[in-house]
Design a protein around this motif. Structure first.
Motif, PDB file in Angstrom:
ATOM      1  N   VAL A  87      -6.452  25.170 -10.617  1.00 30.18           N
ATOM      2  CA  VAL A  87      -5.231  24.368 -10.669  1.00 30.18           C
ATOM      3  C   VAL A  87      -5.296  23.375 -11.823  1.00 30.18           C
ATOM      4  O   VAL A  87      -4.369  23.263 -12.631  1.00 30.18           O
ATOM      5  CB  VAL A  87      -5.033  23.616  -9.324  1.00 30.18           C
ATOM      6  N   VAL A  88      -6.428  22.693 -11.910  1.00 27.54           N
ATOM      7  CA  VAL A  88      -6.565  21.666 -12.951  1.00 27.54           C
ATOM      8  C   VAL A  88      -6.497  22.306 -14.340  1.00 27.54           C
ATOM      9  O   VAL A  88      -5.835  21.791 -15.246  1.00 27.54           O
ATOM     10  CB  VAL A  88      -7.876  20.874 -12.761  1.00 27.54           C
ATOM     11  N   ALA A  89      -7.138  23.479 -14.496  1.00 22.67           N
ATOM     12  CA  ALA A  89      -7.119  24.158 -15.796  1.00 22.67           C
ATOM     13  C   ALA A  89      -5.689  24.533 -16.169  1.00 22.67           C
ATOM     14  O   ALA A  89      -5.268  24.406 -17.324  1.00 22.67           O
ATOM     15  CB  ALA A  89      -8.001  25.402 -15.753  1.00 22.67           C
ATOM     16  N   SER A  90      -4.924  24.982 -15.175  1.00 20.15           N
ATOM     17  CA  SER A  90      -3.545  25.383 -15.450  1.00 20.15           C
ATOM     18  C   SER A  90      -2.700  24.181 -15.874  1.00 20.15           C
ATOM     19  O   SER A  90      -1.928  24.253 -16.833  1.00 20.15           O
ATOM     20  CB  SER A  90      -2.947  26.042 -14.201  1.00 20.15           C
ATOM     21  N   ARG A  91      -2.844  23.079 -15.149  1.00 22.17           N
ATOM     22  CA  ARG A  91      -2.065  21.880 -15.498  1.00 22.17           C
ATOM     23  C   ARG A  91      -2.434  21.381 -16.899  1.00 22.17           C
ATOM     24  O   ARG A  91      -1.576  20.962 -17.671  1.00 22.17           O
ATOM     25  CB  ARG A  91      -2.311  20.774 -14.472  1.00 22.17           C
ATOM     26  N   LYS A  92      -3.727  21.464 -17.188  1.00 22.39           N
ATOM     27  CA  LYS A  92      -4.186  21.018 -18.504  1.00 22.39           C
ATOM     28  C   LYS A  92      -3.570  21.855 -19.613  1.00 22.39           C
ATOM     29  O   LYS A  92      -3.091  21.350 -20.621  1.00 22.39           O
ATOM     30  CB  LYS A  92      -5.714  21.147 -18.574  1.00 22.39           C
ATOM     31  N   LYS A  93      -3.557  23.160 -19.371  1.00 25.01           N
ATOM     32  CA  LYS A  93      -2.981  24.085 -20.360  1.00 25.01           C
ATOM     33  C   LYS A  93      -1.499  23.767 -20.549  1.00 25.01           C
ATOM     34  O   LYS A  93      -0.990  23.745 -21.681  1.00 25.01           O
ATOM     35  CB  LYS A  93      -3.182  25.527 -19.885  1.00 25.01           C
ATOM     36  N   MET A  97       3.903  21.692 -13.758  1.00 25.65           N
ATOM     37  CA  MET A  97       2.849  20.700 -13.559  1.00 25.65           C
ATOM     38  C   MET A  97       2.376  20.684 -12.110  1.00 25.65           C
ATOM     39  O   MET A  97       1.248  20.306 -11.805  1.00 25.65           O
ATOM     40  CB  MET A  97       3.366  19.292 -13.911  1.00 25.65           C
ATOM     41  N   CYS A  98       3.260  21.064 -11.175  1.00 28.74           N
ATOM     42  CA  CYS A  98       2.948  20.884  -9.760  1.00 28.74           C
ATOM     43  C   CYS A  98       2.279  22.110  -9.146  1.00 28.74           C
ATOM     44  O   CYS A  98       2.242  22.240  -7.937  1.00 28.74           O
ATOM     45  CB  CYS A  98       4.222  20.539  -8.997  1.00 28.74           C
ATOM     46  N   VAL A  99       1.748  22.991 -10.003  1.00 28.84           N
ATOM     47  CA  VAL A  99       1.149  24.205  -9.439  1.00 28.84           C
ATOM     48  C   VAL A  99      -0.030  23.877  -8.509  1.00 28.84           C
ATOM     49  O   VAL A  99      -0.787  22.928  -8.759  1.00 28.84           O
ATOM     50  CB  VAL A  99       0.681  25.194 -10.537  1.00 28.84           C
TER      51      VAL A  99
END
Lengths: 163, 583
Positions: B81-87, B49-51
């Motif tokens: 970053v936001v896309a990764s956390r969302k995924k 989550m913290c990426v």
């Protein structure tokens, strides 16, 4: 509790001494848990609760941690090997030729799943990946005996030979 | 170590060398979301989550474990970053039982909060196979629902590192991974001590206390029952948080008012029996010192600690004080002294306790905790369960007037209230033991050496020609250090206080859950403890042996501390337990 297939632990004092020696030789090296568990499996053939508990007590790590490692890696067995080890190839060739159905039939006949041992200690069951006999697919083995082009209806006859 | 200068979202920040990106970002007033991270005990970079983006880095990095370097440029909120956390969240949800409407952690769930923050509109985006786990309801105090587990491993870290126990861990691998015990032992058959620290750190509804609020509502509604409630010292230091108040708010007066409005027949204070414990425990200590009894004597108020001792140091159980915990003493006195005084049948009394603790649920079912032929305590609730009752009953906690406890079991001293913080029992006992030994009034009542949230504290005090050496430990991995010293004959203490939870009861497993990002930045233990020390400072009576209702209890009923009657009602016994119970 999943005990080791209902089969009582039959470890000997000699095996225990062997294991304690391994632990004493390795305890000061970092990352010693894996090699100790591998040695324990060589000594006992599998890693029942009693053996994991010895490792846990000696190293001062929780027995759950030993169990976590034992269930993470496919190389560790929680159940003993039977007098006869049955193995079914789930490699690509065997699988497309229906070895999955053969495995299901063996599980049904023996009443155990992959990695387990019957409660009378007669049979244990494993799956493997390719024994180099793809031309005979699907392949199952009982001990050193290789059976090729096996169909589910042949399974009972094959197993009966070893009872 | 010097400071390192870097840029976070184009703003220049200086942070100490060795800091992680997460820590440096906090200095720049930016909170990077985390799920698995717990400072010092669970720094595993697993949940992703913290990426964040770091200029020049090949891929996104995990801020919780990535060390800062001079001139580094970090971006915490780019579209990538936001896309990764969302995924990550969508994938977590694909394997999560989304019964959020009535989930015990709804509105207080860290996963739910992030899903809201990140606008996860389709919670079933990856709707695939999902393993079904049976609930583990075997233990007296808690339930594990792996269907809501996100495998963050915070519970594993709390059990193994904070408490030095390690009865739970991650079993199997990949998609089959689950949190469980060795060989799938039920939790009740392991050496779990019921401390509930796993529940305290769980970000979702996977771990929760066994809820007995319906039983309490039913008892209150039953006209044949006389329902008495006692509230532990630490509950007043935590409960207000459940109603949106800051950590460190004293909720005593409003809690009493709420309990009355819930319909309890009497609202009493466990502080009373904390003072009673001191009377008995100080007497037992002096007796052991005079008559060459087993020393050091160790406190027995914390049922998590007592169970730990029984499992892991069974050879030391003679060191445990035979005193029951304040919860149990309270029940034993309610169903004898109070029942007689009021002319109420003890069978009709339902003794409810509100505790900051989950192990209290286990304690009420122990052997030798039923001095009057009926259980001393019938139902033990946590602070969280009481808050749940108040909310369900529509009581507007924050608008309530401050009220006071009922009598005759509501009086207490400042010594009783500090039981809820690590070192408090020791300080309370010293106030009484020193005055008893010297026969003189203490000039200084604050024993500051045993205060504070350090894991282990030691002090020695010259008393009547003796040098009394004491130690205090909280959190079981700290207790282990002291216990090994005793075992190896290296300890020359006379008296030791041990509390199962780090910081003592204020940080107990039954207290309001504090999200990871607060836990990692705020000293929750010290803030809650300050409520209790303030109450002590301002208390008209600060020594247990000076409490009028306690004196009266001995005069009218018990005789003197350690009397036969006191022994029968207020003391107990212990058993040796295995590390895991093999069937």
């Amino acid at each position: 509790m999943k005990n080791s297939g209902g089969i009582p632990f039959k470890g000997t004092e000699e095996q225990k001494q062997q294991l304690l020696k391994v632990i004493n030789d390795l305890r000061d090296t970092s990352g010693c848990l894996m090699p100790i568990m591998q040695a324990a499996q060589d000594i006992y053939g599998y890693l029942p609760y009693e053996v994991q508990k010895i490792i846990s007590d000696e190293l001062g790590v929780p027995v759950e941690k030993v169990y976590g490692v034992a269930t993470f890696y496919a190389q560790f067995n929680l159940n003993p090997k039977g007098e006869n080890t049955v193995s079914v190839c789930l490699g690509t060739a065997c699988y497309v030729k229906g070895s999955g159905l053969v495995l299901e039939e063996i599980e049904k006949q023996l009443g155990i799943g992959d990695g387990e041992c019957t409660s009378d200690g007669k049979f244990s069951l494993d799956t493997c990946r390719c024994v180099g006999a793809c031309g005979l697919a699907p392949v199952m083995l009982v001990n050193e005996d290789v059976y090729g082009k096996v169909t589910p209806d042949q399974v009972k006859g094959i197993l009966d030979k070893y009872k | 170590m010097g400071d390192i200068t870097l840029k976070i979202n184009n703003v220049e920040v200086s942070a100490p060398e060795g800091s992680t990106i997460l820590e440096a970002a906090r200095l720049a007033q930016i909170e990077i979301p985390t799920l698995c991270f717990l400072k010092d005990i669970n720094e595993i970079g697993a949940c992703r989550m913290c990426v964040v983006e770091v200029k020049g880095a090949r891929s996104l990095v995990t801020a919780c474990v990535y060390p800062i370097t001079e001139g580094m440029e970090v971006f915490t909120n780019t579209p990538k970053v936001v896309a990764s956390r969302k995924k990550t969240l969508e994938l977590l949800l694909s394997n999560h039982e989304k019964k959020c409407l009535s989930c015990i952690r709804s509105e207080n769930c860290e996963l739910q909060k992030l899903c809201k923050d990140y606008g996860i509109e389709d919670e079933n985006k990856y709707d695939g196979e999902r393993p079904q786990y049976e609930l583990d309801t075997s233990a007296a105090h808690m339930v594990r629902d792996n269907n809501k587990c996100i495998l963050c491993r915070r519970c594993v870290a709390a059990c193994e590192k904070t408490q030095g126990i390690g009865v739970i861990g991650a079993n199997e691998r990949g998609f089959k991974t689950y949190i469980g015990s060795v060989f799938d032992f039920d939790l009740a058959d392991t050496s779990c001590v019921s401390c509930g620290q796993c529940i305290a750190v769980c970000p979702t509804g996977a771990l929760y206390e066994k809820d007995f609020t319906d039983d309490v509502f039913a008892a209150i509604a039953d006209p044949d029952k006389y329902v008495v409630v006692q509230t532990a010292p630490a509950v007043r230091a935590g409960i207000a948080e459940e109603f949106g108040n800051p950590i460190g708010t004293n909720g005593e007066g409003k809690m009493i008012a709420a309990l009355r409005r819930l319909g309890f027949d009497k609202v009493f204070d466990t502080n009373f029996s904390a003072d009673l414990t001191i009377m008995e425990e100080a007497n037992e200590l002096l007796d052991r010192v005079k008559n060459n009894g087993v020393l050091p004597m160790i406190t027995s108020c914390s049922p998590g600690w007592v169970k730990y001792c029984e499992h892991y140091y069974p050879e030391l159980i003679d060191h445990l004080s035979t005193c029951k915990s304040p919860q149990q003493m309270f029940g034993a006195i309610t169903k004898s002294y109070f029942a007689e005084k009021m002319g109420i049948d003890k069978e009709k009394i339902v003794m409810v306790s509100v505790m900051p603790c989950t192990a209290k649920k286990f304690e009420i079912g122990r052997d030798d905790q039923d001095a009057n032929g009926v259980p001393d305590v019938d139902i033990a609730l946590t602070t969280r369960e009481l808050a749940r009752m108040i909310k369900k009953a529509g009581i507007r906690f924050n608008d309530l007037p401050d009220e006071e406890y009922d009598h005759p079991l509501g009086d207490h001293s400042g010594a009783g209230v500090i039981f809820g913080a690590t070192g408090g029992v020791m300080e309370a006992a010293l106030r009484t033991a020193v005055e008893t030994l010297t026969g003189e009034e203490l000039k200084e009542l604050d024993f500051t050496d045993v205060r504070g949230t350090a894991g282990i504290k030691e002090a020695s005090y010259p008393v009547a020609g003796m040098n009394v050496k004491v130690a205090v430990a909280s959190g079981l991995s700290n207790a282990k250090i002291l216990l090994d010293k005793i075992k190896n004959g290296e300890a020359d203490y006379q008296f030791i206080e041990i509390m199962g939870c780090p910081g003592g009861c204020v940080n107990g497993g039954g207290q309001p859950q504090v999200p990871g990002y607060v836990r990692n930045t705020v000293d929750v233990r010290a803030k809650r403890a300050s409520v209790l020390y303030d109450l002590d400072k301002n208390a008209p009576i600060r020594k247990s042996h000076e409490v009028p209702e306690i004196k009266k209890l001995y005069e009218e009923f018990l005789g003197k501390p350690g009397s036969e009657k006191a022994h029968h009602l207020l003391h107990t016994s212990y058993v040796k337990r295995e590390v895991n119970r093999l069937d």
